[in-house]
Design a protein around this motif. Structure first.
Motif, PDB file in Angstrom:
ATOM      1  N   GLN A  92       0.856  -1.176   0.000  1.00 22.40           N
ATOM      2  CA  GLN A  92       0.000   0.000   0.000  1.00 22.40           C
ATOM      3  C   GLN A  92       0.890   1.224   0.000  1.00 22.40           C
ATOM      4  OE1 GLN A  92      -2.268  -0.245   3.587  1.00 22.40           O
ATOM      5  NE2 GLN A  92      -3.692  -1.759   2.782  1.00 22.40           N
ATOM      6  N   VAL A  93       0.552   2.181  -0.835  1.00 19.18           N
ATOM      7  CA  VAL A  93       1.230   3.467  -0.833  1.00 19.18           C
ATOM      8  C   VAL A  93       0.129   4.509  -0.684  1.00 19.18           C
ATOM      9  CG1 VAL A  93       2.647   5.085  -2.146  1.00 19.18           C
ATOM     10  CG2 VAL A  93       3.109   2.641  -2.296  1.00 19.18           C
ATOM     11  N   GLY A  94       0.214   5.307   0.377  1.00 18.79           N
ATOM     12  CA  GLY A  94      -0.837   6.286   0.605  1.00 18.79           C
ATOM     13  C   GLY A  94      -0.547   7.186   1.780  1.00 18.79           C
ATOM     14  N   TYR A  95      -1.563   7.933   2.144  1.00 17.90           N
ATOM     15  CA  TYR A  95      -1.464   8.919   3.207  1.00 17.90           C
ATOM     16  C   TYR A  95      -2.261   8.470   4.418  1.00 17.90           C
ATOM     17  CZ  TYR A  95       0.266  11.968  -0.488  1.00 17.90           C
ATOM     18  OH  TYR A  95       1.001  12.506  -1.504  1.00 17.90           O
ATOM     19  N   GLN A  96      -1.946   9.048   5.570  1.00 17.35           N
ATOM     20  CA  GLN A  96      -2.667   8.765   6.801  1.00 17.35           C
ATOM     21  C   GLN A  96      -2.982  10.078   7.515  1.00 17.35           C
ATOM     22  OE1 GLN A  96      -0.085   6.278   9.080  1.00 17.35           O
ATOM     23  NE2 GLN A  96      -0.353   4.506   7.760  1.00 17.35           N
ATOM     24  N   GLY A  97      -4.028  10.050   8.338  1.00 18.63           N
ATOM     25  CA  GLY A  97      -4.353  11.180   9.190  1.00 18.63           C
ATOM     26  C   GLY A  97      -4.848  12.403   8.444  1.00 18.63           C
ATOM     27  N   ARG A  98      -4.449  13.567   8.937  1.00 18.66           N
ATOM     28  CA  ARG A  98      -4.885  14.850   8.375  1.00 18.66           C
ATOM     29  C   ARG A  98      -4.441  15.007   6.933  1.00 18.66           C
ATOM     30  NH1 ARG A  98      -2.509  20.170   8.406  1.00 18.66           N
ATOM     31  NH2 ARG A  98      -4.158  21.704   8.127  1.00 18.66           N
ATOM     32  N   VAL A  99      -3.243  14.542   6.636  1.00 25.93           N
ATOM     33  CA  VAL A  99      -2.717  14.635   5.279  1.00 25.93           C
ATOM     34  C   VAL A  99      -3.575  13.796   4.329  1.00 25.93           C
ATOM     35  CG1 VAL A  99      -0.711  14.145   3.840  1.00 25.93           C
ATOM     36  CG2 VAL A  99      -0.402  15.128   6.088  1.00 25.93           C
ATOM     37  N   ALA A 100      -4.090  12.660   4.812  1.00 24.62           N
ATOM     38  CA  ALA A 100      -4.951  11.814   3.977  1.00 24.62           C
ATOM     39  C   ALA A 100      -6.228  12.561   3.592  1.00 24.62           C
ATOM     40  CB  ALA A 100      -5.294  10.523   4.707  1.00 24.62           C
ATOM     41  N   ARG A 101      -6.776  13.332   4.525  1.00 23.43           N
ATOM     42  CA  ARG A 101      -7.983  14.104   4.220  1.00 23.43           C
ATOM     43  C   ARG A 101      -7.707  15.152   3.151  1.00 23.43           C
ATOM     44  NH1 ARG A 101      -9.910  18.788   5.487  1.00 23.43           N
ATOM     45  NH2 ARG A 101      -8.324  19.221   7.042  1.00 23.43           N
ATOM     46  N   ILE A 102      -6.590  15.837   3.276  1.00 23.62           N
ATOM     47  CA  ILE A 102      -6.212  16.849   2.285  1.00 23.62           C
ATOM     48  C   ILE A 102      -5.994  16.199   0.927  1.00 23.62           C
ATOM     49  CG2 ILE A 102      -4.400  18.494   1.645  1.00 23.62           C
ATOM     50  CD1 ILE A 102      -4.035  18.946   4.717  1.00 23.62           C
ATOM     51  N   ALA A 103      -5.271  15.098   0.921  1.00 20.47           N
ATOM     52  CA  ALA A 103      -5.004  14.397  -0.346  1.00 20.47           C
ATOM     53  C   ALA A 103      -6.293  13.888  -0.976  1.00 20.47           C
ATOM     54  CB  ALA A 103      -4.037  13.243  -0.097  1.00 20.47           C
ATOM     55  N   ARG A 104      -7.212  13.362  -0.163  1.00 19.09           N
ATOM     56  CA  ARG A 104      -8.475  12.824  -0.678  1.00 19.09           C
ATOM     57  C   ARG A 104      -9.301  13.934  -1.341  1.00 19.09           C
ATOM     58  NH1 ARG A 104      -9.535   9.838   3.260  1.00 19.09           N
ATOM     59  NH2 ARG A 104     -10.404  11.441   4.618  1.00 19.09           N
ATOM     60  N   VAL A 105      -9.327  15.111  -0.742  1.00 17.38           N
ATOM     61  CA  VAL A 105     -10.087  16.222  -1.311  1.00 17.38           C
ATOM     62  C   VAL A 105      -9.534  16.582  -2.694  1.00 17.38           C
ATOM     63  CG1 VAL A 105     -10.572  18.693  -1.068  1.00 17.38           C
ATOM     64  CG2 VAL A 105     -10.873  17.179   0.876  1.00 17.38           C
ATOM     65  N   HIS A 106      -8.223  16.607  -2.831  1.00 15.63           N
ATOM     66  CA  HIS A 106      -7.633  16.934  -4.127  1.00 15.63           C
ATOM     67  C   HIS A 106      -7.760  15.774  -5.106  1.00 15.63           C
ATOM     68  CE1 HIS A 106      -5.919  20.879  -3.361  1.00 15.63           C
ATOM     69  NE2 HIS A 106      -5.741  20.475  -2.119  1.00 15.63           N
ATOM     70  N   GLN A 107      -7.631  14.539  -4.620  1.00 13.91           N
ATOM     71  CA  GLN A 107      -7.724  13.354  -5.479  1.00 13.91           C
ATOM     72  C   GLN A 107      -9.084  13.282  -6.160  1.00 13.91           C
ATOM     73  OE1 GLN A 107      -5.207  11.051  -5.815  1.00 13.91           O
ATOM     74  NE2 GLN A 107      -6.272   9.467  -6.899  1.00 13.91           N
ATOM     75  N   THR A 108     -10.142  13.588  -5.412  1.00 16.47           N
ATOM     76  CA  THR A 108     -11.496  13.463  -5.947  1.00 16.47           C
ATOM     77  C   THR A 108     -12.080  14.793  -6.415  1.00 16.47           C
ATOM     78  OG1 THR A 108     -12.458  13.727  -3.746  1.00 16.47           O
ATOM     79  CG2 THR A 108     -11.984  11.477  -4.486  1.00 16.47           C
TER      80      THR A 108
END
Length: 153
Positions: A92-108
């Motif tokens: 798995q390559v990805g983000y966790q925590g607060r950074v994951a939320r930021i990345a998810r918003v930009h990803q989608t």
């Protein structure tokens, strides 16, 4: 069936036949390669399909403080945020925590407040994580080199 599914179809039994130590070594090398490829692509400001990220919106002239210029996602592409993890099922390559939320918003391309309690803003879609053709080729070459006995380099 995608190229990745086809690759998984023929590689999974070969990887399963490896000893646990060899499998862990191979998966760790694959995870690090994928993370590095994602970091380089984010640094180039490109989506996995090769298109450029949508640029930032222009800032208001009366905005107080430092105006952000330069590359987006400089901090979240660092290894301390972009994690490569080996699981029993693969990598798995990805983000966790607060950074994951930021990345998810930009990803989608979702809605998120620019600051806590602020108004919701629509962010443009910028795919931070994904497989490009070069990633698929790199993964296939890494697997073939390892299975052919050249080892992980």
């Amino acid at each position: 069936m995608s190229d990745l599914d086809a690759l998984e179809g023929w590689a999974a039994p070969l990887i399963a036949a490896l000893s646990p130590t060899a499998r862990r070594t191979l998966l760790r090398a694959v995870a690090v390669d994928l993370r590095r490829a994602q970091q380089e692509r984010i640094a180039r400001q490109q989506n996995p399909d090769g298109s450029a990220y949508v640029p930032r919106r222009p800032q208001r002239a009366e905005r107080v403080g430092r105006v952000r210029r330069g590359a987006m996602f400089r901090r979240i592409r660092q290894a301390r945020h972009l994690k490569a993890k080996i699981t029993p099922d693969g990598v798995q390559v990805g983000y966790q925590g607060r950074v994951a939320r930021i990345a998810r918003v930009h990803q989608t391309g979702g809605l998120d407040p620019a600051r806590p309690g602020g108004p919701l803003l629509r962010y443009a879609r910028r795919q931070l994580l994904g497989f490009s053709e070069a990633d698929r080729d790199r993964l296939r070459d890494r697997l073939l080199a390892h299975l052919a006995g050249d080892g992980v380099k």
